[in-house]
Design a protein around this motif. Sequence first.
Motif, PDB file in Angstrom:
ATOM      1  N   VAL A 224     101.066   0.078   0.688  1.00 39.23           N
ATOM      2  CA  VAL A 224     101.390  -1.097  -0.120  1.00 39.23           C
ATOM      3  C   VAL A 224     102.124  -0.685  -1.393  1.00 39.23           C
ATOM      4  O   VAL A 224     101.797   0.332  -2.011  1.00 39.23           O
ATOM      5  CB  VAL A 224     100.100  -1.871  -0.510  1.00 39.23           C
ATOM      6  CG1 VAL A 224     100.439  -3.044  -1.418  1.00 39.23           C
ATOM      7  CG2 VAL A 224      99.362  -2.344   0.732  1.00 39.23           C
ATOM      8  N   PRO A 226     102.750  -2.416  -5.047  1.00 35.80           N
ATOM      9  CA  PRO A 226     102.352  -3.574  -5.853  1.00 35.80           C
ATOM     10  C   PRO A 226     103.558  -4.392  -6.321  1.00 35.80           C
ATOM     11  O   PRO A 226     104.648  -3.852  -6.535  1.00 35.80           O
ATOM     12  CB  PRO A 226     101.621  -2.947  -7.045  1.00 35.80           C
ATOM     13  CG  PRO A 226     101.199  -1.602  -6.565  1.00 35.80           C
ATOM     14  CD  PRO A 226     102.265  -1.143  -5.625  1.00 35.80           C
ATOM     15  N   GLU A 227     103.367  -5.679  -6.487  1.00 33.75           N
ATOM     16  CA  GLU A 227     104.430  -6.552  -6.974  1.00 33.75           C
ATOM     17  C   GLU A 227     104.838  -6.124  -8.384  1.00 33.75           C
ATOM     18  O   GLU A 227     104.021  -5.747  -9.208  1.00 33.75           O
ATOM     19  CB  GLU A 227     103.934  -7.997  -6.984  1.00 33.75           C
ATOM     20  CG  GLU A 227     105.036  -9.019  -7.183  1.00 33.75           C
ATOM     21  CD  GLU A 227     104.565 -10.431  -6.906  1.00 33.75           C
ATOM     22  OE1 GLU A 227     105.409 -11.346  -6.971  1.00 33.75           O
ATOM     23  OE2 GLU A 227     103.356 -10.610  -6.625  1.00 33.75           O
ATOM     24  N   ASN A 228     106.143  -6.169  -8.634  1.00 37.92           N
ATOM     25  CA  ASN A 228     106.721  -5.801  -9.932  1.00 37.92           C
ATOM     26  C   ASN A 228     106.489  -4.334 -10.297  1.00 37.92           C
ATOM     27  O   ASN A 228     106.598  -3.960 -11.473  1.00 37.92           O
ATOM     28  CB  ASN A 228     106.163  -6.692 -11.056  1.00 37.92           C
ATOM     29  CG  ASN A 228     106.451  -8.159 -10.827  1.00 37.92           C
ATOM     30  OD1 ASN A 228     107.534  -8.522 -10.357  1.00 37.92           O
ATOM     31  ND2 ASN A 228     105.482  -9.022 -11.139  1.00 37.92           N
ATOM     32  N   TYR A 229     106.186  -3.519  -9.304  1.00 36.43           N
ATOM     33  CA  TYR A 229     105.872  -2.100  -9.567  1.00 36.43           C
ATOM     34  C   TYR A 229     107.026  -1.392 -10.280  1.00 36.43           C
ATOM     35  O   TYR A 229     106.803  -0.606 -11.208  1.00 36.43           O
ATOM     36  CB  TYR A 229     105.564  -1.392  -8.247  1.00 36.43           C
ATOM     37  CG  TYR A 229     105.252   0.086  -8.396  1.00 36.43           C
ATOM     38  CD1 TYR A 229     103.963   0.510  -8.714  1.00 36.43           C
ATOM     39  CD2 TYR A 229     106.236   1.065  -8.236  1.00 36.43           C
ATOM     40  CE1 TYR A 229     103.661   1.863  -8.859  1.00 36.43           C
ATOM     41  CE2 TYR A 229     105.938   2.409  -8.384  1.00 36.43           C
ATOM     42  CZ  TYR A 229     104.653   2.802  -8.696  1.00 36.43           C
ATOM     43  OH  TYR A 229     104.370   4.140  -8.843  1.00 36.43           O
ATOM     44  N   ASP A 248     105.643  -4.850   6.676  1.00 36.67           N
ATOM     45  CA  ASP A 248     106.166  -6.040   5.991  1.00 36.67           C
ATOM     46  C   ASP A 248     105.133  -6.609   5.031  1.00 36.67           C
ATOM     47  O   ASP A 248     105.473  -7.057   3.921  1.00 36.67           O
ATOM     48  CB  ASP A 248     106.555  -7.105   7.015  1.00 36.67           C
ATOM     49  CG  ASP A 248     107.644  -6.613   7.957  1.00 36.67           C
ATOM     50  OD1 ASP A 248     108.410  -5.728   7.554  1.00 36.67           O
ATOM     51  OD2 ASP A 248     107.716  -7.112   9.083  1.00 36.67           O
ATOM     52  N   GLU A 249     103.868  -6.590   5.429  1.00 41.69           N
ATOM     53  CA  GLU A 249     102.799  -7.134   4.598  1.00 41.69           C
ATOM     54  C   GLU A 249     102.597  -6.318   3.322  1.00 41.69           C
ATOM     55  O   GLU A 249     102.093  -6.826   2.322  1.00 41.69           O
ATOM     56  CB  GLU A 249     101.487  -7.190   5.384  1.00 41.69           C
ATOM     57  CG  GLU A 249     101.481  -8.171   6.550  1.00 41.69           C
ATOM     58  CD  GLU A 249     102.282  -7.668   7.741  1.00 41.69           C
ATOM     59  OE1 GLU A 249     102.485  -6.419   7.847  1.00 41.69           O
ATOM     60  OE2 GLU A 249     102.716  -8.501   8.554  1.00 41.69           O
ATOM     61  N   PRO A 252     105.970  -6.810  -1.246  1.00 39.99           N
ATOM     62  CA  PRO A 252     106.237  -8.127  -1.825  1.00 39.99           C
ATOM     63  C   PRO A 252     107.700  -8.500  -1.604  1.00 39.99           C
ATOM     64  O   PRO A 252     108.574  -7.615  -1.585  1.00 39.99           O
ATOM     65  CB  PRO A 252     105.930  -7.925  -3.312  1.00 39.99           C
ATOM     66  CG  PRO A 252     104.977  -6.768  -3.346  1.00 39.99           C
ATOM     67  CD  PRO A 252     105.395  -5.870  -2.228  1.00 39.99           C
ATOM     68  N   PRO A 253     108.028  -9.781  -1.419  1.00 35.63           N
ATOM     69  CA  PRO A 253     109.382 -10.209  -1.029  1.00 35.63           C
ATOM     70  C   PRO A 253     110.501  -9.650  -1.908  1.00 35.63           C
ATOM     71  O   PRO A 253     111.565  -9.304  -1.415  1.00 35.63           O
ATOM     72  CB  PRO A 253     109.302 -11.737  -1.132  1.00 35.63           C
ATOM     73  CG  PRO A 253     107.862 -12.047  -0.930  1.00 35.63           C
ATOM     74  CD  PRO A 253     107.103 -10.914  -1.543  1.00 35.63           C
ATOM     75  N   VAL A 255     110.251  -6.955  -4.117  1.00 35.66           N
ATOM     76  CA  VAL A 255     109.815  -5.709  -4.756  1.00 35.66           C
ATOM     77  C   VAL A 255     110.987  -4.772  -5.054  1.00 35.66           C
ATOM     78  O   VAL A 255     110.949  -4.007  -6.017  1.00 35.66           O
ATOM     79  CB  VAL A 255     108.747  -5.002  -3.894  1.00 35.66           C
ATOM     80  CG1 VAL A 255     109.355  -4.437  -2.618  1.00 35.66           C
ATOM     81  CG2 VAL A 255     108.048  -3.910  -4.704  1.00 35.66           C
TER      82      VAL A 255
END
Length: 347
Positions: A224, A226-229, A248-249, A252-253, A255
Amino acid sequence: MTVKLYPRLLVFLLANTLGTQNVRHIYDEMDWSLYTFECPQECFCPPNFPNALYCDNKGLKEIPTIPARISYLYLQNNLIETISDISFVNATQIKWINLNKNKITNNGIEKGVLSSLKKLLYLFLEDNELEEVPAPLPSSLEQLQLARNKISTIPEGVFNNLENLTMLDLQHNKLLDSALQSDTFQGLNSLMQLNIAKNSLTKMPLSLPSNTVQLFLDNNSIEVIPENYFNEIPKLTFLRLNNNKLSDEGLPPMVFNVSSILDLQLSHNQLTTIPFITAHLEHLHLDHNRIKSVNCSQMCPTSISEDHGYFGTMPRLRYLRLDGNEIQPPIPMDLMICFRLLKAVVI
């Protein structure tokens, strides 16, 4: 072997060149230490490179006493187990030490011996027996290469004073997520390249230095992002995440909606769709995933029908690799219409 230019011979040469007048004066004024080069008998001192000492591939079990004039020290490919202060007592000018491919352990490094080398810029300790990052280190250090050891621990605060470090290589060690805390890289204000490939990470490392330009995380088990990483590392240009477990999971769309990233490598993961990319991206590696088709309307970062003009927002993608997926040729025409600068597509 000790190499000397004998004073009498030099006086003879001077006398023949300049005549006998003032020769005694020149003799008295000369600093003879400049013409006497002590060289450890186990090593080689090249006459045309007097600041370098080559002790590599000699079967050495310990570091010899290093002369004061040495700036560049080559000790790779030996059987050295220890780094002792006695070897460097006179070596105040050392800038470069190559100790790759030895048998050095953390217990074999005398405490304070590395930090006492106040002018050291480059330290190579690859292919040794280290189990943690050695400490303390000199604040002058610019490159630290520790690849292919057994490092599983990064001591707290070990990097705090390394404000000049631009490159840190920790690839091919035994680092777990627990070894990388939120303050692990604190103090690395100049760091540009961070290599943590071939370890045992399942998560993206925390709180990376904001000046990071190149980040290598290949061959881990990261699932994974993280969003906005990547917002915290706004200068990131090269990102390698090959051979991980990204799906895909796990993405984040948006990222990868980071304009600084020019080279993105996501080969050998578990993606079934092509992630969003920006118009600034130039190289994209998505080979050996599980992608079945190319949806150009989703992949193209701008409208395909839009006239961008010469200096407009035309996508800059030049290299695209999609082989090893489940995509069937031919290449969709919309792909070429969107990415007009494409020079190579591997499918």
